[in-house]
Design a protein around this motif. Structure first.
Motif, short mmCIF file in Angstrom:
data_model
loop_
_atom_site.label_atom_id
_atom_site.label_comp_id
_atom_site.label_asym_id
_atom_site.label_seq_id
_atom_site.Cartn_x
_atom_site.Cartn_y
_atom_site.Cartn_z
N GLU A 30 0.83 -1.21 0.00
CA GLU A 30 0.00 0.00 0.00
C GLU A 30 0.86 1.25 0.00
O GLU A 30 1.28 1.68 1.06
CB GLU A 30 -0.93 0.00 1.22
CG GLU A 30 -1.94 -1.12 1.24
CD GLU A 30 -2.99 -1.03 0.16
OE1 GLU A 30 -3.34 0.10 -0.25
OE2 GLU A 30 -3.46 -2.08 -0.30
N PRO A 31 1.15 1.87 -1.09
CA PRO A 31 0.85 1.45 -2.47
C PRO A 31 1.82 0.36 -2.92
O PRO A 31 2.90 0.19 -2.33
CB PRO A 31 1.06 2.72 -3.28
CG PRO A 31 2.12 3.46 -2.53
CD PRO A 31 1.87 3.13 -1.06
N VAL A 32 1.47 -0.33 -3.97
CA VAL A 32 2.32 -1.40 -4.48
C VAL A 32 3.64 -0.81 -4.96
O VAL A 32 3.67 0.17 -5.72
CB VAL A 32 1.63 -2.15 -5.64
CG1 VAL A 32 2.56 -3.17 -6.25
CG2 VAL A 32 0.36 -2.83 -5.15
N SER A 33 4.73 -1.41 -4.49
CA SER A 33 6.06 -1.01 -4.95
C SER A 33 6.98 -2.22 -4.80
O SER A 33 6.67 -3.17 -4.08
CB SER A 33 6.59 0.19 -4.17
OG SER A 33 6.76 -0.14 -2.82
N PHE A 34 8.11 -2.16 -5.50
CA PHE A 34 9.07 -3.25 -5.50
C PHE A 34 10.46 -2.68 -5.28
O PHE A 34 10.82 -1.65 -5.82
CB PHE A 34 9.02 -3.99 -6.84
CG PHE A 34 7.65 -4.48 -7.20
CD1 PHE A 34 7.15 -5.64 -6.64
CD2 PHE A 34 6.85 -3.76 -8.08
CE1 PHE A 34 5.88 -6.09 -6.95
CE2 PHE A 34 5.57 -4.20 -8.39
CZ PHE A 34 5.08 -5.37 -7.83
N ARG A 35 11.25 -3.40 -4.48
CA ARG A 35 12.62 -2.99 -4.19
C ARG A 35 13.49 -4.25 -4.14
O ARG A 35 13.11 -5.24 -3.54
CB ARG A 35 12.71 -2.24 -2.87
CG ARG A 35 14.11 -1.75 -2.54
CD ARG A 35 14.15 -0.89 -1.29
NE ARG A 35 13.35 0.31 -1.39
CZ ARG A 35 13.76 1.45 -1.98
NH1 ARG A 35 14.97 1.52 -2.52
NH2 ARG A 35 12.96 2.49 -2.03
N TYR A 36 14.67 -4.17 -4.78
CA TYR A 36 15.59 -5.31 -4.77
C TYR A 36 16.23 -5.45 -3.40
O TYR A 36 16.94 -4.56 -2.94
CB TYR A 36 16.66 -5.14 -5.84
CG TYR A 36 16.12 -5.25 -7.23
CD1 TYR A 36 15.84 -6.49 -7.79
CD2 TYR A 36 15.84 -4.11 -7.98
CE1 TYR A 36 15.32 -6.60 -9.07
CE2 TYR A 36 15.32 -4.21 -9.25
CZ TYR A 36 15.05 -5.45 -9.79
OH TYR A 36 14.52 -5.55 -11.04
N ARG A 37 15.96 -6.57 -2.75
CA ARG A 37 16.57 -6.86 -1.45
C ARG A 37 17.99 -7.38 -1.64
O ARG A 37 18.90 -7.03 -0.90
CB ARG A 37 15.75 -7.91 -0.71
CG ARG A 37 16.38 -8.38 0.59
CD ARG A 37 15.66 -9.56 1.18
NE ARG A 37 14.38 -9.20 1.72
CZ ARG A 37 14.13 -9.09 3.01
NH1 ARG A 37 15.08 -9.32 3.89
NH2 ARG A 37 12.95 -8.75 3.44
N LEU A 38 18.16 -8.22 -2.65
CA LEU A 38 19.45 -8.87 -2.90
C LEU A 38 19.57 -9.17 -4.39
O LEU A 38 18.60 -9.61 -5.01
CB LEU A 38 19.50 -10.19 -2.11
CG LEU A 38 20.75 -11.03 -2.31
CD1 LEU A 38 21.87 -10.49 -1.42
CD2 LEU A 38 20.46 -12.47 -1.98
N GLU A 51 14.78 5.68 -9.51
CA GLU A 51 15.87 4.81 -9.06
C GLU A 51 16.30 3.78 -10.10
O GLU A 51 17.48 3.50 -10.22
CB GLU A 51 15.49 4.11 -7.76
CG GLU A 51 15.36 5.07 -6.59
CD GLU A 51 15.11 4.35 -5.29
OE1 GLU A 51 15.76 3.30 -5.04
OE2 GLU A 51 14.27 4.83 -4.51
N TYR A 52 15.34 3.20 -10.81
CA TYR A 52 15.65 2.13 -11.76
C TYR A 52 16.06 2.69 -13.11
O TYR A 52 16.95 2.18 -13.76
CB TYR A 52 14.44 1.20 -11.91
CG TYR A 52 14.73 -0.05 -12.70
CD1 TYR A 52 15.11 -1.21 -12.06
CD2 TYR A 52 14.60 -0.07 -14.08
CE1 TYR A 52 15.37 -2.37 -12.77
CE2 TYR A 52 14.85 -1.22 -14.80
CZ TYR A 52 15.24 -2.36 -14.15
OH TYR A 52 15.49 -3.50 -14.85
N GLY A 53 15.37 3.75 -13.53
CA GLY A 53 15.69 4.38 -14.81
C GLY A 53 14.86 3.84 -15.95
O GLY A 53 13.78 3.27 -15.75
#
Length: 116
Positions: free
Chosen positions: A64-72, A94-96
């Motif tokens: 909430e809201p939907v988001s994605f982040r690289y943990r590893l 951040e990703y470009g």
């Protein structure tokens, strides 16, 4: 307004794989997919897949809201991309370039509960 994440039944799909590593990673992911729940970090046991670690990445999903982040991000992926993605959010800042297609693929994985 955020994107809703619905409960969706796990479809029965056969995937064509270009490499054995991708097939093994897919099979491992499915083995951790229990009760129509996406695998969490605590489900992943590195000692079960040492030969795959350099080729894997873990993505945290916020709802909430939907988001994605690289943990590893594995070393082979970093080498191939010539970039460190660990800690990077999948958004334009951040990703470009290309972030939206990656975001949509991850969103589809969340909705279908299947890897993409």
């Amino acid at each position: 307004m955020g994107i809703a994440i619905a409960d969706v039944a796990l479809p029965s799909v056969r995937w064509p794989f270009e490499t054995q590593v991708v097939k093994e990673a897919h099979d491992y992911w499915l083995s951790k997919h229990v009760d129509n729940r996406l695998p969490s970090r605590s489900d992943i046991e590195p000692q079960e897949i040492p030969h795959l670690l350099s080729c894997l990445f873990l993505v945290d999903v916020a709802r909430e809201p939907v988001s994605f982040r690289y943990r590893l991000v594995g070393t082979e992926i970093r080498r191939w991309a010539n970039r460190e993605f660990t800690g990077t959010a999948v958004n334009e800042k951040e990703y470009g370039p290309g972030w939206q297609s990656v975001f949509n693929a991850y969103l589809s994985a969340v909705h279908t509960r299947m890897p993409h």
